[in-house]
Each structure stands twice: as structure tokens, then as C-alpha cells.
Design a protein around this motif. Structure first.
Motif, PDB file in Angstrom:
ATOM      1  N   ALA A  69       0.672  -1.137  -0.021  1.00 44.39           N
ATOM      2  CA  ALA A  69      -0.050   0.242   0.028  1.00 44.39           C
ATOM      3  C   ALA A  69       0.902   1.124   0.080  1.00 44.39           C
ATOM      4  CB  ALA A  69      -0.835   0.098   1.121  1.00 44.39           C
ATOM      5  N   LEU A  70       0.594   2.411  -0.814  1.00 44.74           N
ATOM      6  CA  LEU A  70       1.324   3.491  -0.781  1.00 44.74           C
ATOM      7  C   LEU A  70       1.072   4.059   0.534  1.00 44.74           C
ATOM      8  CD1 LEU A  70       0.355   4.866  -4.299  1.00 44.74           C
ATOM      9  CD2 LEU A  70       2.482   4.086  -3.565  1.00 44.74           C
ATOM     10  N   GLU A  71       2.033   4.967   0.832  1.00 45.86           N
ATOM     11  CA  GLU A  71       2.104   5.802   1.982  1.00 45.86           C
ATOM     12  C   GLU A  71       1.688   7.210   1.677  1.00 45.86           C
ATOM     13  OE1 GLU A  71       5.213   5.324   4.740  1.00 45.86           O
ATOM     14  OE2 GLU A  71       5.057   2.818   4.539  1.00 45.86           O
ATOM     15  N   ARG A  72       0.436   7.577   1.446  1.00 40.94           N
ATOM     16  CA  ARG A  72       0.011   8.666   0.863  1.00 40.94           C
ATOM     17  C   ARG A  72      -0.102   9.745   1.917  1.00 40.94           C
ATOM     18  NH1 ARG A  72      -2.467   8.813  -4.295  1.00 40.94           N
ATOM     19  NH2 ARG A  72      -3.030   6.823  -5.469  1.00 40.94           N
ATOM     20  N   ALA A  73       0.186  11.106   1.515  1.00 39.79           N
ATOM     21  CA  ALA A  73       0.104  12.197   2.269  1.00 39.79           C
ATOM     22  C   ALA A  73       0.084  13.251   1.298  1.00 39.79           C
ATOM     23  CB  ALA A  73       1.044  12.413   3.354  1.00 39.79           C
ATOM     24  N   PRO A  74      -0.626  14.615   1.591  1.00 37.95           N
ATOM     25  CA  PRO A  74      -0.776  15.893   0.588  1.00 37.95           C
ATOM     26  C   PRO A  74       0.986  16.209   0.571  1.00 37.95           C
ATOM     27  CG  PRO A  74      -2.151  15.956   2.452  1.00 37.95           C
ATOM     28  CD  PRO A  74      -1.538  14.851   2.723  1.00 37.95           C
ATOM     29  N   LEU A  75       1.512  16.585  -0.661  1.00 35.55           N
ATOM     30  CA  LEU A  75       2.685  16.738  -0.903  1.00 35.55           C
ATOM     31  C   LEU A  75       2.781  17.960  -2.018  1.00 35.55           C
ATOM     32  CD1 LEU A  75       4.090  15.295  -3.546  1.00 35.55           C
ATOM     33  CD2 LEU A  75       3.653  13.301  -2.330  1.00 35.55           C
ATOM     34  N   ALA A 127      15.010  16.523  -5.840  1.00 35.17           N
ATOM     35  CA  ALA A 127      15.664  15.572  -6.610  1.00 35.17           C
ATOM     36  C   ALA A 127      16.471  16.024  -7.628  1.00 35.17           C
ATOM     37  CB  ALA A 127      14.364  14.772  -7.294  1.00 35.17           C
ATOM     38  N   VAL A 128      16.395  17.403  -8.129  1.00 35.89           N
ATOM     39  CA  VAL A 128      17.348  17.915  -9.100  1.00 35.89           C
ATOM     40  C   VAL A 128      18.712  18.553  -8.300  1.00 35.89           C
ATOM     41  CG1 VAL A 128      17.594  19.932 -10.530  1.00 35.89           C
ATOM     42  CG2 VAL A 128      15.508  18.643 -10.829  1.00 35.89           C
ATOM     43  N   LEU A 129      18.356  18.954  -7.173  1.00 33.32           N
ATOM     44  CA  LEU A 129      19.436  19.363  -6.216  1.00 33.32           C
ATOM     45  C   LEU A 129      20.319  18.215  -6.008  1.00 33.32           C
ATOM     46  CD1 LEU A 129      20.526  21.759  -4.953  1.00 33.32           C
ATOM     47  CD2 LEU A 129      19.569  21.150  -2.905  1.00 33.32           C
ATOM     48  N   GLN A 130      19.708  17.119  -5.703  1.00 30.42           N
ATOM     49  CA  GLN A 130      20.474  15.864  -5.239  1.00 30.42           C
ATOM     50  C   GLN A 130      21.323  15.392  -6.494  1.00 30.42           C
ATOM     51  OE1 GLN A 130      17.864  13.468  -2.930  1.00 30.42           O
ATOM     52  NE2 GLN A 130      19.178  11.453  -3.629  1.00 30.42           N
ATOM     53  N   VAL A 131      21.047  15.520  -7.692  1.00 27.10           N
ATOM     54  CA  VAL A 131      21.802  15.140  -8.958  1.00 27.10           C
ATOM     55  C   VAL A 131      22.626  16.130  -9.323  1.00 27.10           C
ATOM     56  CG1 VAL A 131      20.373  13.047  -9.253  1.00 27.10           C
ATOM     57  CG2 VAL A 131      20.132  15.232 -10.315  1.00 27.10           C
ATOM     58  N   SER A 132      22.676  17.415  -8.919  1.00 27.64           N
ATOM     59  CA  SER A 132      23.179  18.427  -9.578  1.00 27.64           C
ATOM     60  C   SER A 132      24.776  18.281  -9.470  1.00 27.64           C
ATOM     61  CB  SER A 132      22.923  19.918  -8.942  1.00 27.64           C
ATOM     62  OG  SER A 132      23.123  19.881  -7.546  1.00 27.64           O
ATOM     63  N   ASP A 133      25.550  17.765  -8.593  1.00 22.96           N
ATOM     64  CA  ASP A 133      26.875  17.635  -8.430  1.00 22.96           C
ATOM     65  C   ASP A 133      27.365  16.490  -9.375  1.00 22.96           C
ATOM     66  OD1 ASP A 133      27.249  19.274  -6.378  1.00 22.96           O
ATOM     67  OD2 ASP A 133      27.627  17.768  -4.915  1.00 22.96           O
ATOM     68  N   LEU A 134      26.619  15.579  -9.816  1.00 20.80           N
ATOM     69  CA  LEU A 134      26.831  14.627 -10.691  1.00 20.80           C
ATOM     70  C   LEU A 134      26.825  15.006 -12.122  1.00 20.80           C
ATOM     71  CD1 LEU A 134      27.639  11.461  -9.990  1.00 20.80           C
ATOM     72  CD2 LEU A 134      25.330  11.085 -10.641  1.00 20.80           C
ATOM     73  N   ALA A 135      25.810  15.831 -12.468  1.00 17.02           N
ATOM     74  CA  ALA A 135      25.682  16.513 -13.591  1.00 17.02           C
ATOM     75  C   ALA A 135      26.786  17.555 -13.916  1.00 17.02           C
ATOM     76  CB  ALA A 135      24.405  17.387 -13.448  1.00 17.02           C
ATOM     77  N   GLU A 136      27.055  18.240 -12.916  1.00 13.00           N
ATOM     78  CA  GLU A 136      28.179  19.129 -13.261  1.00 13.00           C
ATOM     79  C   GLU A 136      29.575  18.465 -13.320  1.00 13.00           C
ATOM     80  OE1 GLU A 136      28.665  21.994 -10.064  1.00 13.00           O
ATOM     81  OE2 GLU A 136      30.665  22.407 -10.574  1.00 13.00           O
ATOM     82  N   ASP A 143       2.776   9.282  -2.372  1.00 16.37           N
ATOM     83  CA  ASP A 143       3.702   8.647  -1.455  1.00 16.37           C
ATOM     84  C   ASP A 143       5.008   9.439  -2.021  1.00 16.37           C
ATOM     85  OD1 ASP A 143       5.820   6.932  -0.454  1.00 16.37           O
ATOM     86  OD2 ASP A 143       4.256   5.327  -0.522  1.00 16.37           O
ATOM     87  N   ARG A 144       5.603  10.140  -0.871  1.00 20.18           N
ATOM     88  CA  ARG A 144       6.641  11.005  -1.299  1.00 20.18           C
ATOM     89  C   ARG A 144       7.910  10.392  -1.509  1.00 20.18           C
ATOM     90  NH1 ARG A 144      10.455  14.850  -0.168  1.00 20.18           N
ATOM     91  NH2 ARG A 144       9.576  16.826  -0.851  1.00 20.18           N
ATOM     92  N   ALA A 145       8.245   9.449  -0.731  1.00 21.92           N
ATOM     93  CA  ALA A 145       9.558   8.602  -0.970  1.00 21.92           C
ATOM     94  C   ALA A 145       9.573   8.022  -2.376  1.00 21.92           C
ATOM     95  CB  ALA A 145       9.762   7.762   0.355  1.00 21.92           C
ATOM     96  N   ARG A 146       8.164   7.128  -2.567  1.00 23.69           N
ATOM     97  CA  ARG A 146       8.180   6.397  -3.852  1.00 23.69           C
ATOM     98  C   ARG A 146       8.182   7.656  -5.007  1.00 23.69           C
ATOM     99  NH1 ARG A 146       8.836   3.179  -0.278  1.00 23.69           N
ATOM    100  NH2 ARG A 146      10.963   3.840  -1.215  1.00 23.69           N
ATOM    101  N   LEU A 147       7.581   8.512  -4.856  1.00 20.11           N
ATOM    102  CA  LEU A 147       7.438   9.393  -6.265  1.00 20.11           C
ATOM    103  C   LEU A 147       8.981   9.972  -6.234  1.00 20.11           C
ATOM    104  CD1 LEU A 147       4.069  11.165  -5.569  1.00 20.11           C
ATOM    105  CD2 LEU A 147       4.826   9.805  -7.518  1.00 20.11           C
TER     106      LEU A 147
END
Ligand code: ADP
Length: 244
Positions: free
Chosen positions: A85-91, A100-109, A129-133
Motif C-alpha cells: 500500500a502506498l503511504e499517501r499524504a498531501p505533498l 531531486a534535481v538538487l540531489q543530482v546536480s553535483d553529478l551533472a556538473e 507517497d513522497r519517498a516512492r515518487l
């Protein structure tokens, strides 16, 4: 006749299982080998600051890669369990994309790729489900980073579409990379499927990232599709129901 069909199905399942173990072991082993090599290098030359920093960065990148693979395996097992079951919450999907973009920005650079994010103003929230999305977005970004040669660009964009009383959030992950051959395009969301690459360096991968991305989106009542032109790039478009 039935027996023959059963034997064929069992053989297919065994072949699939072998392939799965092979892919996953390889994906686990490659970063581990790199980490071991660089840890040894750091120990051998602790005073060479430049090489030490480079090794530290490589170790951190490979550890991220391992974490993502383990997350994917755990998610796959969960998605396939009948009690999932998804762990849904408003997000806020906009905030999730920014993260997510910030997380990979070093690698992109490090790979000399231009990474940009275009968000339409006032994007609606969604119930998810924030973690899954986030994992799904990271899988798409990871592919864009892997399959785009240096000098290329990756653009993430999102907007909302309202129709009737409903609302859908549309997000695109677009790259200017090597693209996907038309013969492979219908199968890239299949479990363990990896497109054949005509030229260029080998690219590591388990063939699970897109399967998981698609299952996560479907579990949220959304859809994902891919368009691609070999040599020019690929665009992954996903649409998710949002809160009007
Ligand atoms: P992998 O671990 O092999 O990257 P995925 O399930 O994430 O597995 O993707 C399946 C296949 O789809 C890849 O092996 C690759 O051939 C193709 N693919 C996915 N994303 C891209 C992209 N952005 N550009 C080119 N090919 C891609």
C-alpha cells in the motif's frame, strides 16, 4: 500439451531469475570494486589532497548508486507483494522535483551536463507517497545522466492541466542524449530490459529503473510514456492526478 507449456513456463522463469541475479550482482559489484579501489588509494597517498578529494567524491557517488539500487530492489519487492500500500499524504510535487534535481546536480556538473528545472507557477499539490515518487523521479534523472554524453543538457519541467473538475500534473524529463532505438522503445518499461547500444562506452544498469518508475506512477493512478529520437535525445512524460 499442458505439461509442455508448464515446462516452458518454468524454463522461462528460471532464465529470468538467472538474468535477474546476474544483472543485480553485477550492479552491486561494480560500485563496490570502485569504492574499494579508491579507499585503498586514499590510504596509500593520504597527503595528496587533490587525489584524496577526487577519491572521496567518487566513493560518495558510488555509495549513492548502491543506495539507489538497494532502494529499487526493496521497492520492487514491496510493489509485487499483495499487501503493498502506498503511504499517501498531501505533498508539493514542485518541492519534490527541486529536491531531486538538487540531489543530482553535483553529478551533472561532474559529467559536464547542463541541468535545469522549469516549474509552472502555482503547481497544485497531490496526494502521494513522497519517498516512492522521489525515487521514481531519481530513476528518470539517473537514466538521463547515464545516457547523455558530456556537453548535453537535461531539462525537468512540470505544469498542471485542468479539465472538467479534475486536475493532472504533467512532468517531463528531457535529455539531449543518445536516444533509444525505435525497435527497443516499446520494451524499455519491461523488467530487466536494456536496449542494445550501437556505439559508445558500456553503461551500467540493472534494467529495473523504468519498471519501478512505471509501477510507482500506476499505483498513483498516473501514466508514463517515452518518446525518443536516436542521436537527439529522449523525453519521459508522466502525468499524475493532483488536488484541484
Ligand atoms: P537501466 O538500469 O538499464 O538504465 P532502466 O529500466 O532504467 O534500466 O532503462 C531501461 C533501458 O531503457 C535502458 O537500458 C536504456 O537502454 C533505455 N533508456 C532509459 N532511459 C534512457 C534515456 N534517458 N536515454 C536513452 N536510453 C534510455
Amino acid at each position: 500439451m499442458l505439461l509442455l507449456e508448464e515446462v516452458a513456463a518454468t524454463q522461462r522463469q528460471q532464465a529470468f531469475y538467472r538474468n535477474f541475479i546476474q544483472n543485480v550482482s553485477h550492479e552491486l559489484k561494480t560500485p563496490l570494486t570502485v569504492i574499494q579501489g579508491h579507499a585503498a588509494k586514499m590510504g596509500d597517498a593520504p597527503d595528496d589532497r587533490e587525489s584524496w578529494l577526487a577519491s572521496r567524491r567518487i566513493i560518495a557517488d558510488e555509495a549513492k548508486r548502491l543506495t539507489q539500487l538497494v532502494d529499487n530492489l526493496l521497492t520492487l519487492a514491496r510493489l509485487e507483494s499483495p499487501s503493498f500500500a502506498l503511504e499517501r499524504a498531501p505533498l508539493s510535487f514542485a518541492a519534490l522535483l527541486e529536491e531531486a534535481v538538487l540531489q543530482v546536480s553535483d553529478l551533472a556538473e561532474a559529467r559536464h551536463l547542463a541541468l535545469s528545472l522549469n516549474l509552472a507557477p502555482g503547481l497544485q499539490r497531490l496526494n502521494g507517497d513522497r519517498a516512492r515518487l522521489k525515487q521514481m523521479v531519481l530513476n528518470l534523472l539517473d537514466n538521463a545522466l547515464k545516457y547523455t554524453p558530456p556537453g548535453g543538457s537535461i531539462t525537468v519541467s512540470a505544469q498542471a492541466e485542468r479539465s472538467g473538475g479534475g486536475c493532472r500534473l504533467e512532468c517531463r524529463v528531457q535529455d539531449t542524449g543518445e536516444g533509444i532505438p525505435p525497435d527497443d522503445l516499446p520494451y524499455i518499461f519491461d523488467k530487466l530490459y536494456r536496449a542494445r547500444r550501437a556505439h559508445g562506452r558500456p553503461v551500467e544498469g540493472s534494467g529495473l529503473g523504468l519498471t519501478i518508475a512505471q509501477e510507482i506512477i500506476r499505483a498513483h493512478g498516473g501514466e508514463i510514456r517515452a518518446e525518443s529520437e536516436p542521436g537527439r535525445g529522449s523525453t519521459f512524460t508522466l502525468s499524475l492526478p493532483c488536488t484541484p
